[in-house]
Scaffold this motif. Sequence first.
Motif, PDB file in Angstrom:
ATOM      1  N   ALA A   1       0.827  -1.211   0.000  1.00  0.00           N
ATOM      2  CA  ALA A   1       0.000   0.000   0.000  1.00  0.00           C
ATOM      3  C   ALA A   1       0.859   1.258   0.000  1.00  0.00           C
ATOM      4  O   ALA A   1       0.573   2.217  -0.731  1.00  0.00           O
ATOM      5  CB  ALA A   1      -0.932  -0.015   1.212  1.00  0.00           C
ATOM      6  N   VAL A   2       1.920   1.264   0.801  1.00  0.00           N
ATOM      7  CA  VAL A   2       2.802   2.435   0.857  1.00  0.00           C
ATOM      8  C   VAL A   2       3.540   2.602  -0.460  1.00  0.00           C
ATOM      9  O   VAL A   2       3.643   3.714  -1.003  1.00  0.00           O
ATOM     10  CB  VAL A   2       3.801   2.310   2.021  1.00  0.00           C
ATOM     11  N   PHE A   3       4.066   1.485  -0.995  1.00  0.00           N
ATOM     12  CA  PHE A   3       4.772   1.550  -2.278  1.00  0.00           C
ATOM     13  C   PHE A   3       3.865   2.106  -3.367  1.00  0.00           C
ATOM     14  O   PHE A   3       4.260   2.989  -4.140  1.00  0.00           O
ATOM     15  CB  PHE A   3       5.264   0.160  -2.678  1.00  0.00           C
ATOM     16  N   GLN A   4       2.640   1.608  -3.437  1.00  0.00           N
ATOM     17  CA  GLN A   4       1.705   2.062  -4.464  1.00  0.00           C
ATOM     18  C   GLN A   4       1.425   3.553  -4.324  1.00  0.00           C
ATOM     19  O   GLN A   4       1.424   4.287  -5.323  1.00  0.00           O
ATOM     20  CB  GLN A   4       0.402   1.270  -4.396  1.00  0.00           C
TER      21      GLN A   4
ATOM     22  N   GLU B   1       2.595   6.153  -7.291  1.00  0.00           N
ATOM     23  CA  GLU B   1       1.569   6.910  -8.001  1.00  0.00           C
ATOM     24  C   GLU B   1       1.723   8.411  -7.778  1.00  0.00           C
ATOM     25  O   GLU B   1       1.333   9.224  -8.629  1.00  0.00           O
ATOM     26  CB  GLU B   1       0.187   6.434  -7.586  1.00  0.00           C
ATOM     27  N   ALA B   2       2.303   8.812  -6.647  1.00  0.00           N
ATOM     28  CA  ALA B   2       2.499  10.230  -6.353  1.00  0.00           C
ATOM     29  C   ALA B   2       3.489  10.881  -7.320  1.00  0.00           C
ATOM     30  O   ALA B   2       3.462  12.105  -7.504  1.00  0.00           O
ATOM     31  CB  ALA B   2       2.981  10.411  -4.920  1.00  0.00           C
ATOM     32  N   VAL B   3       4.366  10.071  -7.945  1.00  0.00           N
ATOM     33  CA  VAL B   3       5.344  10.626  -8.877  1.00  0.00           C
ATOM     34  C   VAL B   3       5.017  10.258 -10.324  1.00  0.00           C
ATOM     35  O   VAL B   3       5.864  10.362 -11.208  1.00  0.00           O
ATOM     36  CB  VAL B   3       6.775  10.180  -8.520  1.00  0.00           C
TER      37      VAL B   3
ATOM     38  N   GLY C   1       8.647   4.271  -2.750  1.00  0.00           N
ATOM     39  CA  GLY C   1       8.072   3.789  -4.000  1.00  0.00           C
ATOM     40  C   GLY C   1       9.128   3.624  -5.073  1.00  0.00           C
ATOM     41  O   GLY C   1       8.934   4.029  -6.220  1.00  0.00           O
ATOM     42  N   THR C   2      10.237   3.011  -4.708  1.00  0.00           N
ATOM     43  CA  THR C   2      11.401   2.906  -5.592  1.00  0.00           C
ATOM     44  C   THR C   2      11.659   1.459  -6.009  1.00  0.00           C
ATOM     45  O   THR C   2      11.533   0.545  -5.208  1.00  0.00           O
ATOM     46  CB  THR C   2      12.651   3.465  -4.883  1.00  0.00           C
ATOM     47  N   ILE C   3      12.052   1.299  -7.272  1.00  0.00           N
ATOM     48  CA  ILE C   3      12.458   0.009  -7.813  1.00  0.00           C
ATOM     49  C   ILE C   3      13.979  -0.033  -7.837  1.00  0.00           C
ATOM     50  O   ILE C   3      14.632   0.934  -8.235  1.00  0.00           O
ATOM     51  CB  ILE C   3      11.911  -0.166  -9.247  1.00  0.00           C
ATOM     52  N   VAL C   4      14.547  -1.159  -7.428  1.00  0.00           N
ATOM     53  CA  VAL C   4      16.002  -1.341  -7.443  1.00  0.00           C
ATOM     54  C   VAL C   4      16.345  -2.372  -8.510  1.00  0.00           C
ATOM     55  O   VAL C   4      15.863  -3.514  -8.458  1.00  0.00           O
ATOM     56  CB  VAL C   4      16.528  -1.800  -6.071  1.00  0.00           C
TER      57      VAL C   4
ATOM     58  N   VAL D   1      23.848  -0.377  -9.839  1.00  0.00           N
ATOM     59  CA  VAL D   1      22.608  -0.494  -9.084  1.00  0.00           C
ATOM     60  C   VAL D   1      21.776   0.738  -9.390  1.00  0.00           C
ATOM     61  O   VAL D   1      22.167   1.857  -9.056  1.00  0.00           O
ATOM     62  CB  VAL D   1      22.856  -0.592  -7.562  1.00  0.00           C
ATOM     63  N   ASN D   2      20.663   0.544 -10.082  1.00  0.00           N
ATOM     64  CA  ASN D   2      19.794   1.669 -10.435  1.00  0.00           C
ATOM     65  C   ASN D   2      18.594   1.707  -9.507  1.00  0.00           C
ATOM     66  O   ASN D   2      17.929   0.697  -9.307  1.00  0.00           O
ATOM     67  CB  ASN D   2      19.304   1.543 -11.891  1.00  0.00           C
ATOM     68  N   MET D   3      18.337   2.882  -8.945  1.00  0.00           N
ATOM     69  CA  MET D   3      17.162   3.087  -8.103  1.00  0.00           C
ATOM     70  C   MET D   3      16.230   4.029  -8.849  1.00  0.00           C
ATOM     71  O   MET D   3      16.580   5.185  -9.117  1.00  0.00           O
ATOM     72  CB  MET D   3      17.574   3.668  -6.755  1.00  0.00           C
ATOM     73  N   ILE D   4      15.041   3.530  -9.184  1.00  0.00           N
ATOM     74  CA  ILE D   4      14.132   4.269 -10.065  1.00  0.00           C
ATOM     75  C   ILE D   4      12.814   4.529  -9.349  1.00  0.00           C
ATOM     76  O   ILE D   4      12.141   3.598  -8.917  1.00  0.00           O
ATOM     77  CB  ILE D   4      13.881   3.464 -11.362  1.00  0.00           C
ATOM     78  N   SER D   5      12.463   5.784  -9.262  1.00  0.00           N
ATOM     79  CA  SER D   5      11.210   6.180  -8.605  1.00  0.00           C
ATOM     80  C   SER D   5      10.308   6.874  -9.614  1.00  0.00           C
ATOM     81  O   SER D   5      10.356   8.095  -9.775  1.00  0.00           O
ATOM     82  CB  SER D   5      11.493   7.106  -7.420  1.00  0.00           C
ATOM     83  N   GLY D   6       9.531   6.106 -10.345  1.00  0.00           N
ATOM     84  CA  GLY D   6       8.588   6.669 -11.297  1.00  0.00           C
ATOM     85  C   GLY D   6       9.178   6.945 -12.659  1.00  0.00           C
ATOM     86  O   GLY D   6      10.366   6.721 -12.898  1.00  0.00           O
ATOM     87  N   PRO D   7       8.355   7.428 -13.586  1.00  0.00           N
ATOM     88  CA  PRO D   7       8.812   7.740 -14.942  1.00  0.00           C
ATOM     89  C   PRO D   7       9.769   8.920 -14.952  1.00  0.00           C
ATOM     90  O   PRO D   7       9.848   9.688 -13.991  1.00  0.00           O
ATOM     91  CB  PRO D   7       7.509   8.061 -15.689  1.00  0.00           C
ATOM     92  N   SER D   8      10.493   9.056 -16.048  1.00  0.00           N
ATOM     93  CA  SER D   8      11.455  10.146 -16.190  1.00  0.00           C
ATOM     94  C   SER D   8      10.727  11.482 -16.300  1.00  0.00           C
ATOM     95  O   SER D   8       9.738  11.622 -17.016  1.00  0.00           O
ATOM     96  CB  SER D   8      12.296   9.917 -17.453  1.00  0.00           C
TER      97      SER D   8
END
Length: 204
Positions: free
Chosen positions: A32-35, A39-41, A116-119, A170-177
């Motif tokens: 729930a927190v991740f989502q 979505e906020a970004v 809300g980050t993907i590693v 190691v890439n940490m990605i938080s939402g679209p560019s």
Amino acid sequence: MARRRAVDERLTHPRRNIVPDRGEGDEAHRIAVFQRMMEAVGGTVEILEDVNDVPASVATYLRNTNRPARIRHGSDERLTSLPWHRAQTLEVEEGRALDADTASLTHAFAGVAETGTIVQLSGAANPTTLNFLPEAHIVLLEAKDLHGSYEEVWGRLREIYGPGQMPRTVNMISGPSRTADIEQTIVRPAHGPKDMHVIIVRSL
């Protein structure tokens, strides 16, 4: 010499940094927190109960976003072993991203609920180009790999790779560019995908 010893000690015995409470909790809470954070970004999140539903989910996402029914992924066995025949209209290709690719699918090493980050780790299984070159980046994240904090992810990396070792990238990605460099107005994309869609598969 004292400074070198201090650095060696820090690398040999890494200390955990401050961990926010936001991501702490059970699997449902972390999802729930991740989502909410993703979505906020500007990213989107879909939650599935069965990993075998991923091909149909990918096909539906591409159709709903008016994109060609074509996806490229790396050699990650968790992606190559999916029942792609369930999405009969979908063209599936393997390898690093090409200029003509409009959408990619990667398997996340981990997720961080607190932001809300993907590693993502570099390598043939999930080539880094798939994270940044196509217009749409779809990510498969297994709920068991969704952690509350960055510290947990770094700890897992150290356990897997051993002392003093790390993957090349190691890439940490938080939402679209996106960027707000010009008059503080958000513009998408900037230096990567216009859209990011994360498919979370719950643990059994």
